[in-house]
Motif scaffolding. Structure first.
Motif, PDB file in Angstrom:
ATOM      1  N   SER A  25       1.535  -3.977  -3.340  1.00  0.00           N
ATOM      2  CA  SER A  25       1.092  -3.580  -4.666  1.00  0.00           C
ATOM      3  C   SER A  25       0.178  -2.370  -4.500  1.00  0.00           C
ATOM      4  O   SER A  25      -0.990  -2.505  -4.144  1.00  0.00           O
ATOM      5  CB  SER A  25       0.346  -4.726  -5.335  1.00  0.00           C
ATOM      6  N   GLY A  26       0.726  -1.195  -4.716  1.00  0.00           N
ATOM      7  CA  GLY A  26      -0.073   0.015  -4.607  1.00  0.00           C
ATOM      8  C   GLY A  26      -0.466   0.369  -3.188  1.00  0.00           C
ATOM      9  O   GLY A  26      -1.488   1.008  -2.979  1.00  0.00           O
ATOM     10  N   CYS A  50      -0.073  -1.581   3.832  1.00  0.00           N
ATOM     11  CA  CYS A  50       1.329  -1.964   3.956  1.00  0.00           C
ATOM     12  C   CYS A  50       2.005  -1.140   5.056  1.00  0.00           C
ATOM     13  O   CYS A  50       1.993   0.086   5.005  1.00  0.00           O
ATOM     14  CB  CYS A  50       2.044  -1.755   2.628  1.00  0.00           C
ATOM     15  N   PRO A  51       2.589  -1.791   6.056  1.00  0.00           N
ATOM     16  CA  PRO A  51       3.243  -1.046   7.129  1.00  0.00           C
ATOM     17  C   PRO A  51       4.605  -0.472   6.715  1.00  0.00           C
ATOM     18  O   PRO A  51       5.105   0.438   7.365  1.00  0.00           O
ATOM     19  CB  PRO A  51       3.400  -2.080   8.243  1.00  0.00           C
ATOM     20  N   ASP A  52       5.189  -0.983   5.630  1.00  0.00           N
ATOM     21  CA  ASP A  52       6.499  -0.482   5.209  1.00  0.00           C
ATOM     22  C   ASP A  52       6.402   0.892   4.543  1.00  0.00           C
ATOM     23  O   ASP A  52       7.235   1.761   4.759  1.00  0.00           O
ATOM     24  CB  ASP A  52       7.159  -1.469   4.254  1.00  0.00           C
ATOM     25  N   GLY A  57       2.506   3.150  -1.417  1.00  0.00           N
ATOM     26  CA  GLY A  57       2.909   2.374  -2.576  1.00  0.00           C
ATOM     27  C   GLY A  57       4.315   2.669  -3.059  1.00  0.00           C
ATOM     28  O   GLY A  57       4.764   2.103  -4.036  1.00  0.00           O
ATOM     29  N   TRP A  58       5.036   3.576  -2.391  1.00  0.00           N
ATOM     30  CA  TRP A  58       6.408   3.904  -2.774  1.00  0.00           C
ATOM     31  C   TRP A  58       7.225   4.227  -1.535  1.00  0.00           C
ATOM     32  O   TRP A  58       6.680   4.546  -0.478  1.00  0.00           O
ATOM     33  CB  TRP A  58       6.454   5.068  -3.742  1.00  0.00           C
ATOM     34  N   LEU A  59       8.528   4.122  -1.674  1.00  0.00           N
ATOM     35  CA  LEU A  59       9.469   4.416  -0.595  1.00  0.00           C
ATOM     36  C   LEU A  59      10.421   5.520  -1.041  1.00  0.00           C
ATOM     37  O   LEU A  59      10.793   5.580  -2.216  1.00  0.00           O
ATOM     38  CB  LEU A  59      10.284   3.167  -0.239  1.00  0.00           C
ATOM     39  N   PRO A  60      10.821   6.409  -0.148  1.00  0.00           N
ATOM     40  CA  PRO A  60      11.801   7.431  -0.520  1.00  0.00           C
ATOM     41  C   PRO A  60      13.151   6.790  -0.808  1.00  0.00           C
ATOM     42  O   PRO A  60      13.542   5.839  -0.152  1.00  0.00           O
ATOM     43  CB  PRO A  60      11.859   8.358   0.684  1.00  0.00           C
ATOM     44  N   PHE A  61      13.831   7.306  -1.809  1.00  0.00           N
ATOM     45  CA  PHE A  61      15.122   6.755  -2.212  1.00  0.00           C
ATOM     46  C   PHE A  61      16.224   7.699  -1.780  1.00  0.00           C
ATOM     47  O   PHE A  61      16.215   8.881  -2.142  1.00  0.00           O
ATOM     48  CB  PHE A  61      15.150   6.576  -3.731  1.00  0.00           C
TER      49      PHE A  61
END
Length: 63
Positions: A25-26, A50-52, A57-61
């Protein structure tokens, strides 16, 4: 009118889409921990980056 009088040229970059990270979350997520202190056990929640998504708070798409 020659090109020197047109003003600054804009450098366009491709649009990169991103999606919210499903693991946090963020950029921060809670992790349950089990601990032992003075012969008693207990659980607690600690915050971690967050390690991901590396705390963004966001991931590339689509990369």
């Amino acid at each position: 009118m020659d090109e020197s009088q047109d003003g600054p040229r804009l450098q366009w970059e491709p649009v990169r889409f991103r999606v919210p990270c499903p693991s946090c979350s963020g950029g921060v997520r809670m992790r349950a921990r089990l601990g032992v202190r003075d012969g008693r056990t207990g659980t607690g929640h600690i915050t971690e980056t967050c390690p991901d998504c590396f705390g963004r708070g966001w991931l590339p798409f689509g990369d």
